[in-house]
Design a protein around this motif. Structure first.
Motif, mmCIF file in Angstrom:
data_model
loop_
_atom_site.group_PDB
_atom_site.id
_atom_site.type_symbol
_atom_site.label_atom_id
_atom_site.label_comp_id
_atom_site.label_asym_id
_atom_site.label_seq_id
_atom_site.Cartn_x
_atom_site.Cartn_y
_atom_site.Cartn_z
ATOM 1 N N TYR A 32 0.924 -0.788 -0.177
ATOM 2 C CA TYR A 32 -0.479 0.322 -0.456
ATOM 3 C C TYR A 32 0.941 1.439 -0.005
ATOM 4 O O TYR A 32 2.213 1.676 0.599
ATOM 5 N N LEU A 34 0.168 5.262 0.854
ATOM 6 C CA LEU A 34 -0.350 6.124 1.552
ATOM 7 C C LEU A 34 0.135 6.961 1.847
ATOM 8 O O LEU A 34 1.061 7.300 2.473
ATOM 9 N N LEU A 198 -8.041 3.675 4.751
ATOM 10 C CA LEU A 198 -6.910 2.551 5.595
ATOM 11 C C LEU A 198 -8.165 1.578 5.894
ATOM 12 O O LEU A 198 -7.159 0.369 6.534
ATOM 13 N N VAL A 201 -6.894 -1.424 4.553
ATOM 14 C CA VAL A 201 -5.155 -1.707 4.950
ATOM 15 C C VAL A 201 -5.482 -2.920 6.308
ATOM 16 O O VAL A 201 -4.754 -3.529 6.034
ATOM 17 N N SER A 202 -6.616 -2.450 7.078
ATOM 18 C CA SER A 202 -6.684 -3.262 7.864
ATOM 19 C C SER A 202 -7.456 -4.642 7.799
ATOM 20 O O SER A 202 -6.709 -5.867 8.593
ATOM 21 N N GLU A 208 2.537 -1.535 4.250
ATOM 22 C CA GLU A 208 2.909 0.056 4.097
ATOM 23 C C GLU A 208 4.120 0.944 3.893
ATOM 24 O O GLU A 208 4.503 0.934 5.114
#
Length: 219
Positions: A32, A34, A198, A201-202, A208
């Protein structure tokens, strides 16, 4: 390693956008990107496919040395990756099948029977087997994004670059796209995705890379 950057600087319009970037990315990873808008996520992606040059440092992408990339090499590099855009970029005057056929012809495929068979296999992979003869305007946003992912998969890429792929979709549809990208990654294709969400992402864990102040740090 599929991608290796060491002490890389990236300039855009004579300004340093990213500096001293160092990382390795291997096959089958979810990565990812970010950070806030304008922090360099898309800039980094553009260096991967030869849109922006490397100003300093060492950078390898697949078997290509990006610091000495020749213009004639760029089309061959781009055939080895799949790109998923936020705004779809489908040809609006052609059916789904014709959109995908256009890509295969442009990347050197010749046998139309083989191409059509391959297109239908890829459409089935993304759950769009019954949409080959639809026009883009007849599809929902989520369906169009699945077609874009199918387009990205056509040449069996080792890497998929996804730039905010759920940005224009509602939450439920975005989650369906994330499930699809996650399944592609688990099957062995590296997925590098920029996102502001986000929750993804979790729910779909991966590496990350955080962008701030022209630097990239891994969480």
């Amino acid at each position: 390693m599929l991608i290796t950057y060491k002490n890389v600087d990236v300039h855009q319009a004579e300004h340093i956008v990213l500096r001293d970037v160092t990382f390795d990315i291997d096959s089958g990873q979810m990565v990812y990107l970010l950070g806030r808008v304008g922090c360099g996520k898309s800039t980094l992606m553009k260096t991967f496919y030869g849109e922006l040059p490397i100003a300093a440092g060492e950078a390898r992408f697949l078997e290509y040395d990006l610091t000495h990339l020749k213009r004639k090499q760029i089309p061959y590099l781009r055939r080895k990756i799949g790109i998923v855009f936020q705004d779809f970029q489908l040809l609006t005057d052609r059916t789904v099948e014709e959109n995908l056929l256009f890509v295969l012809k442009a990347t050197g495929w010749k046998d139309k029977h083989v191409m059509i068979e391959h297109i239908h296999q890829v459409l089935e992979q993304v759950g769009m087997a019954d949409k080959a003869y639809k026009m883009p305007h007849q599809l929902s946003g989520g369906e169009q994004q699945r077609i874009v992912i199918a387009r990205a998969l056509l040449n069996s890429p080792e890497i998929i670059l996804a730039d905010e792929p759920t940005g224009n979709l509602d939450h439920e549809t975005g989650d369906e796209i994330m499930q699809l990208l996650s399944s592609i990654q688990k099957a062995g294709t590296t997925v590098i995705m920029s996102t502001h969400n986000l929750e993804w992402v979790s729910r779909y864990p991966g590496r990350e890379f955080h962008f701030e102040g022209g630097k990239i740090t891994e969480a």
